[in-house]
Design a protein around this motif. Structure first.
Motif, mmCIF file in Angstrom:
data_model
loop_
_atom_site.group_PDB
_atom_site.id
_atom_site.type_symbol
_atom_site.label_atom_id
_atom_site.label_comp_id
_atom_site.label_asym_id
_atom_site.label_seq_id
_atom_site.Cartn_x
_atom_site.Cartn_y
_atom_site.Cartn_z
ATOM 1 N N PHE A 44 22.868 -14.119 12.194
ATOM 2 C CA PHE A 44 22.798 -15.205 13.161
ATOM 3 C C PHE A 44 24.032 -15.240 14.062
ATOM 4 O O PHE A 44 24.104 -16.056 14.968
ATOM 5 C CB PHE A 44 22.579 -16.540 12.453
ATOM 6 N N PHE A 246 25.223 -17.188 23.090
ATOM 7 C CA PHE A 246 24.683 -17.740 21.843
ATOM 8 C C PHE A 246 23.166 -17.881 21.965
ATOM 9 O O PHE A 246 22.416 -17.489 21.084
ATOM 10 C CB PHE A 246 25.336 -19.095 21.542
ATOM 11 N N PHE A 316 9.263 -16.699 22.666
ATOM 12 C CA PHE A 316 9.100 -17.231 21.313
ATOM 13 C C PHE A 316 7.637 -17.319 20.937
ATOM 14 O O PHE A 316 7.268 -17.109 19.781
ATOM 15 C CB PHE A 316 9.757 -18.597 21.197
ATOM 16 N N LEU A 319 6.610 -14.015 19.869
ATOM 17 C CA LEU A 319 7.108 -13.780 18.528
ATOM 18 C C LEU A 319 6.206 -14.440 17.492
ATOM 19 O O LEU A 319 5.848 -13.833 16.482
ATOM 20 C CB LEU A 319 8.517 -14.352 18.395
ATOM 21 N N LEU A 323 4.283 -12.614 14.535
ATOM 22 C CA LEU A 323 4.483 -12.970 13.127
ATOM 23 C C LEU A 323 3.167 -13.299 12.464
ATOM 24 O O LEU A 323 2.932 -12.992 11.305
ATOM 25 C CB LEU A 323 5.424 -14.174 13.024
ATOM 26 N N PHE B 59 15.089 -23.688 10.048
ATOM 27 C CA PHE B 59 16.094 -23.733 11.109
ATOM 28 C C PHE B 59 15.551 -24.455 12.334
ATOM 29 O O PHE B 59 16.004 -24.245 13.442
ATOM 30 C CB PHE B 59 16.558 -22.320 11.481
ATOM 31 N N ALA B 193 13.169 -18.518 8.855
ATOM 32 C CA ALA B 193 14.329 -19.111 9.518
ATOM 33 C C ALA B 193 14.286 -18.821 11.009
ATOM 34 O O ALA B 193 14.442 -19.718 11.843
ATOM 35 C CB ALA B 193 15.621 -18.559 8.909
ATOM 36 N N ILE B 194 14.041 -17.565 11.358
ATOM 37 C CA ILE B 194 14.033 -17.196 12.777
ATOM 38 C C ILE B 194 12.865 -17.874 13.487
ATOM 39 O O ILE B 194 13.023 -18.446 14.567
ATOM 40 C CB ILE B 194 13.954 -15.666 12.925
ATOM 41 N N ALA B 195 11.702 -17.842 12.852
ATOM 42 C CA ALA B 195 10.519 -18.425 13.493
ATOM 43 C C ALA B 195 10.725 -19.914 13.754
ATOM 44 O O ALA B 195 10.453 -20.400 14.852
ATOM 45 C CB ALA B 195 9.284 -18.200 12.623
ATOM 46 N N LEU B 197 13.500 -21.532 14.040
ATOM 47 C CA LEU B 197 14.548 -21.684 15.062
ATOM 48 C C LEU B 197 13.930 -21.582 16.454
ATOM 49 O O LEU B 197 14.219 -22.391 17.345
ATOM 50 C CB LEU B 197 15.601 -20.590 14.862
ATOM 51 N N LEU B 198 13.068 -20.603 16.637
ATOM 52 C CA LEU B 198 12.486 -20.376 17.953
ATOM 53 C C LEU B 198 11.445 -21.445 18.288
ATOM 54 O O LEU B 198 11.350 -21.883 19.433
ATOM 55 C CB LEU B 198 11.865 -18.979 18.018
ATOM 56 N N ILE B 199 10.672 -21.854 17.282
ATOM 57 C CA ILE B 199 9.653 -22.876 17.562
ATOM 58 C C ILE B 199 10.331 -24.177 17.993
ATOM 59 O O ILE B 199 9.888 -24.845 18.928
ATOM 60 C CB ILE B 199 8.743 -23.092 16.327
ATOM 61 N N GLU B 201 12.997 -24.421 19.575
ATOM 62 C CA GLU B 201 13.423 -24.216 20.962
ATOM 63 C C GLU B 201 12.238 -24.464 21.912
ATOM 64 O O GLU B 201 12.412 -25.035 22.988
ATOM 65 C CB GLU B 201 13.937 -22.780 21.082
ATOM 66 N N PRO B 360 20.715 -26.094 19.393
ATOM 67 C CA PRO B 360 20.609 -25.666 17.993
ATOM 68 C C PRO B 360 21.929 -25.752 17.238
ATOM 69 O O PRO B 360 21.940 -26.015 16.034
ATOM 70 C CB PRO B 360 20.118 -24.223 18.090
#
Lengths: 336, 456, 235
Positions: A44, A246, A316, A319, A323, B59, B193-195, B197-199, B201, B360
């Motif tokens: 991260f 970031f 996103f 993504l 996923l 996240f 965690a990544i998913a 975090l992005l959602i 956003e 975030p």
């Protein structure tokens, strides 16, 4: 004629920017995927590490400028990259020694390492802000354009201009060179093969006499090169602002996962997938259709699929779709 | 009693620290910190339920916080009737279309076997739906946003009491968590965690840019309060009398009548701000205590034991016939709902909704540091984490400034390094929080107040 | 004195109880030795102790008369000891040839000659040399695993249940390959569940029970020993 104009329009406002942005993402995504594949955690601190390397490129550029050193038409930053890479690798290895190696030796679960990387993210951000501050900085010097719209119009007689920024060409060119060298290294050298072997099956790699410390070291070295170059190219093309770096972590993660995390070639392509999707879906095609369609059919709205405000949201969403349907990435089975 | 001595000691230190702020800085600042500590504690409890009870990494805290804040606007603000008249119908139709899309897709998924035909059908439903939405909403959004753009330009809310929005915020966040959970809970921990975090956003960018909904980055200010306003208090006789009585000794020392009146006015102004913050603190405390009781009861119930069993060994638990996915979804929704409450509490406390401020760093990662530092799986630890980290986050700059001055005291005032460092003092909060997290993870990986292994 | 020997080894995992105690195993070049025994008898543990994957509490390991008891696994590999684990014994994402190259990681000389020798031993690998190992069949993978282990030209080859989970036909083929390896003057130790088949190709065998040597002898002797037959061979 109108068709050529339309193509030039697309080239100017979508394809060229997307290739540039895609290259920048691709370098970051390979960085993420290497760390994930070999050191086995989601880092991260990715965006901030890229920011850290770029910070040195910026500071050294200012220093070189004050000394009167420059590369003529090329940006001075290119000259500073090797030094910035050196500082970046030094920082990464220090962090690894004092933070990550402890958890690696203990064989902690990846989640714990990811959480540790959040701590590294905080620390890196603090160091960057204390050293250079949070402000927006431009450090591009030399010739800004290779081809200006007006020149292009004069040359071709077309009504649509094409602008080629030097940063765009530099970004694409340097990315191709760096990525080619990296893939050659990973695929054709003994050390590269040993790194892929380690990433694939750690225990068997150890039984084959591969030294894990060396693999880790080389991984950080490659990561440092990719992070610094990717970050500096982004900063030259847009500008250097720590907060933006970031945030860039997010599309970079998206690119890495879309390409199948742990797969460097997938990450490389993933960068372009994300960039093209972002730019194509938020571009207003009004002028494009104005060129192609007869006047009566010309659209009166912007013909924009999504507002540019949703640029990030697009990557996103891609993504999330990946996923959902292909968690191992869209380039599955094509590992290099 | 002995097992609680750590907890009591840790909390006492925390309270003393806040009191010290009150004595040395001001009571108003101390109470502001306390209120934010309490809000952070609620967020941390939400995250802790997910991470500590079930080992889920969320996240997306920022997204749920923002939704909670949105709930405050949508519930408490008075409706903008002009905007409703112009575009309300269209927006309602849009909601209808979205619901219709979801149900038709579900219908297709259920009735038609997996095939190319099904994929095309779903794709065409989505495309047609999006086009319809676009056609119907665009003119409506334009007319809504043109209604007094400087003041409103949005649909407004329902004009209901603001406290009600705390519950609505929980439902908003929980609802979103249900959808996300359905999508993402099957993922490996770091992917999740990544998913998330992005959602998160995505959620924030929608709130930021859909101005007809809650004015987006133009912010909503002057939200209703469940506590009295300072300005009203300052003219209320009973409050002035109370302040006068409280400070009577001090006031009597002042001889001149006008001076005494001035001093009293100043005291009333200070006291009104403290009083309002106390009201908020009281309400927040009630929420924290209720949540604490409920979560503690849940943790020690058979359900809590089941959850921990699943966390510690997912495979074994699922082999024993526990429905891991269902339990994970439940806990994901509950934890997120609690974060939603916290988001609503925060906007209520601030009295304004500023979607641009949801980042975030502040709303996801700092909260996670609180969870890890406080003690995963322990509710008392989670609350303490919220207090400690928030306190550090706020007081880091003054502390850093103190040390910078101490270490550079031999340097002249014009020294560039000294000036640079003093200007950078506020960034030391990142450094302190980061190093704090790294130290805790290394030397006390289970947090300040670790989860106790409960033997039954 | 045998070429490779573990004498009176006692070891366990971490601070746990001893899994093997006073267990002795030795093997000579050009000889196949099978380690047999019921589940949990410490067969694999004995092998791992000889490889250095866990520390000995007492006892010693010698190769060619040299004490290597204190050597790390890495250094033992350099002494010519190769190991094929039971599971995950190939690099599934790498090609066949790359697997062999990684196997020769410690070699400094020209490895092309060695690779050719391996191709001669396992002709199928030459045919599939550019294929990713993950796409090969189970039997082919086992050959890759053997090939990788042979790349250092080991003097000792240790196999942990090479036939676990493969079909009887593949098992025969695999034993056939192991015999071919033996002919190249390598000392082979293998842990096996399929005791009868293993003994039929082994020169000698050890039967371990609760971490101690219970029986030992030539393959034929063990196969004919009534007690061994009754308790371990199921006949």
């Amino acid at each position: 004629m109108e068709l050529i104009n339309a193509i030039i329009l697309l080239l100017n406002y979508t394809i060229l920017p997307a290739l540039t942005y895609g290259s920048q993402l691709a370098l970051g995504a390979i960085f993420v995927t290497l760390i994930y594949g070999i050191l086995r955690f989601a880092n991260f601190a990715t965006g901030d590490m890229m920011s850290f390397g770029t910070m040195f490129a910026v500071l050294l550029t200012y220093y070189f400028q004050s000394l009167g050193i420059s590369l003529g038409v090329l940006p001075t930053a290119l000259l500073t990259i090797p030094f910035a890479i050196f500082m970046m690798i030094f920082y990464m290895l220090t962090i690894d020694k004092f933070v990550f190696s402890y958890y690696r030796v203990k064989k902690s679960p990846p989640v714990q390492l990811a959480m540790v990387s959040v701590g590294v993210m905080f620390v890196t951000q603090a160091i960057i802000r204390i050293i250079i501050g949070p402000f927006d900085r431009r450090f591009l010097d030399g010739e800004k354009f290779i081809l200006k719209a007006t020149e292009f119009k004069e040359m071709t007689g077309l009504s649509e201009g094409l602008t080629i920024k030097s940063t765009q060409v530099l970004t694409i060119f340097i990315t191709i060179v760096v990525v080619s060298i990296m893939f050659w290294f990973l695929n054709k050298t003994k050390t590269g093969t040993s790194m892929r072997a380690y990433s694939d099956n750690e225990d068997l790699a150890l039984l084959s006499g591969i030294d894990p410390k060396r693999v880790v070291l080389i991984t950080w070295v490659i990561a440092g090169i990719l992070a610094t170059i990717g970050g500096t190219l982004y900063g030259l093309d847009k500008s250097y602002r720590p907060f933006v770096y970031f945030n860039n972590m997010l599309p970079i993660f998206a690119a890495a996962i879309v390409g199948g995390i742990g797969n460097p070639f997938g990450a490389f392509l993933g960068g372009y997938v994300i960039a093209f999707a972002e730019i194509f879906l938020t571009y207003a095609y009004k002028k494009f259709f104005a060129y192609l369609l007869p006047e009566a059919l010309e659209p009166n709205s912007m013909v924009q699929l999504l507002s540019t405000d949703y640029k990030f949201a697009i990557s996103f969403s891609i993504l999330v779709l990946v996923l959902l349907f292909r968690p191992s990435g869209i380039f599955e089975g094509k590992k290099i | 009693m002995k097992q609680y001595s750590n907890v009591i000691a840790a909390y006492s230190i925390m309270i003393i620290l806040i009191i010290l702020v009150g004595v040395f800085q001001s009571w108003s600042i101390a109470l502001t910190i306390l209120n934010y500590c309490l809000i952070s504690a609620v967020m941390t409890m939400g995250a802790n339920i997910q991470w500590g009870y079930a080992g889920l990494i969320n996240f997306g805290i920022m997204g749920y916080t923002a939704l909670g804040g949105l709930a405050v606007v949508l519930v408490s603000v008075a409706p903008v009737e002009e905007a409703w008249r112009l575009g309300g119908l269209n927006m309602m139709i849009c909601i209808g279309i979205i619901v219709a899309m979801i149900y038709s897709i579900r219908y297709v998924l259920k009735k038609i076997d997996k095939s190319k035909k099904r994929n095309y059908l779903i794709a065409s439903i989505i495309i047609i739906g999006l086009l319809l939405l676009r056609i119907i909403s665009t003119p409506a959004i334009e007319s809504i946003e043109s209604v007094e753009p400087a003041k409103t330009g949005y649909l407004g809310g329902l004009g209901m009491p603001v406290l009600f929005s705390w519950i609505v915020g929980a439902f908003f966040a929980g609802g979103l968590a249900y959808v996300i959970g359905k999508i993402a809970l099957g993922l490996r921990a770091d992917y999740l965690a990544i998913a998330t975090l992005l959602i998160a956003e995505i959620i924030v960018s929608i709130i930021k840019h859909e101005e007809w909904l809650a004015r987006g980055v133009k912010n909503v200010i002057g939200l209703k309060r469940p506590a009295p306003y300072e300005i009203d208090l300052q003219t209320t006789p009973w409050f002035i009398n109370l302040v006068e009585k409280f400070h009577s000794a001090k006031l009597e020392l002042i001889n001149s009548v006008t001076e005494r009146q001035d001093a009293l006015n100043q005291l009333v102004i200070d006291a009104s701000s403290v009083y309002v913050k106390l009201c908020f603190a009281g309400m927040f405390l009630i929420v924290v205590i209720i949540l604490l009781i409920v979560t503690q009861k849940a943790l020690y119930s058979p359900w809590g034991r089941k959850m921990r069993a699943i966390r510690d060994n997912e495979e074994a638990a699922s082999a024993m016939g526990k429905n891991v996915v269902k339990e994970h979804l439940l806990i994901f929704v509950l934890g997120s709902a609690i974060v939603g409450i916290a988001g609503a509490m925060m906007v209520t406390n601030d009295g304004l909704f500023t979607p641009g401020s949801y980042r975030p760093m502040r709303y996801t990662f700092v909260i996670w540091v609180m969870v890890i530092v406080g003690g995963t799986g322990n509710n008392f630890g989670a609350i303490l984490g919220g207090f400690v980290v928030w306190f550090l986050w706020v007081e880091a700059a003054p502390i850093a400034l103190f040390f910078i001055n101490l270490f550079t005291s031999h340097l002249p005032e014009t020294n560039e390094v000294k000036i640079h460092l003093i200007n950078s003092a506020s960034y030391f909060r990142f450094l302190m929080v980061g190093i704090g997290l790294l130290i805790i993870m290394r030397y006390r990986p289970r947090g300040i107040l670790p989860e106790k292994i409960i033997k039954q | 004195m045998a070429f490779f020997e573990g004498n009176k080894m006692t070891a366990g995992y971490g601070d746990g109880p001893d899994i093997i105690s006073s267990c002795s195993i030795n093997v000579d070049r050009g000889e196949i030795v099978a380690i047999l025994g019921p589940n949990g008898a410490g067969k694999s543990t004995a092998m791992k102790a000889m490889l250095g994957l866990l520390n000995l509490k007492s006892g010693s390991v010698y190769i060619d008369g040299k004490d290597i008891s204190k050597f790390s696994p890495h250094d033992r590999i350099k002494q010519g000891i190769s190991f094929v684990p039971q599971t995950r014994n190939v690099f599934a994402e790498l090609t066949v040839r790359e697997n062999l190259e990684v196997g020769a990681f410690l070699r400094e000389d020209d490895i092309n000659k060695v690779i050719e020798e391996i191709y001669e031993l396992f002709p199928i690998l030459k045919e599939k040399k550019s294929q990713v190992v993950g796409q090969l069949s189970g039997g082919q993978r086992q050959q890759v695993a053997l090939g990788r282990a042979l790349m250092i030209k080991p003097s000792v080859l240790m196999l942990d249940e090479p036939t676990a989970g493969v079909s009887p036909i593949v098992m025969d083929e695999l034993f056939h390959h192991i015999l071919k390896v033996k002919e190249t003057n390598v000392a082979i130790i293998m842990v096996e569940q399929n005791a009868k088949q293993a003994l039929s190709i082994s020169d000698r065998g050890y039967v371990l029970v609760t971490g101690e040597n219970k029986f030992e002898g030539s393959g034929k002797e063990l196969l004919n020993d009534p007690e061994v037959r009754r308790s371990f061979l199921g006949a």
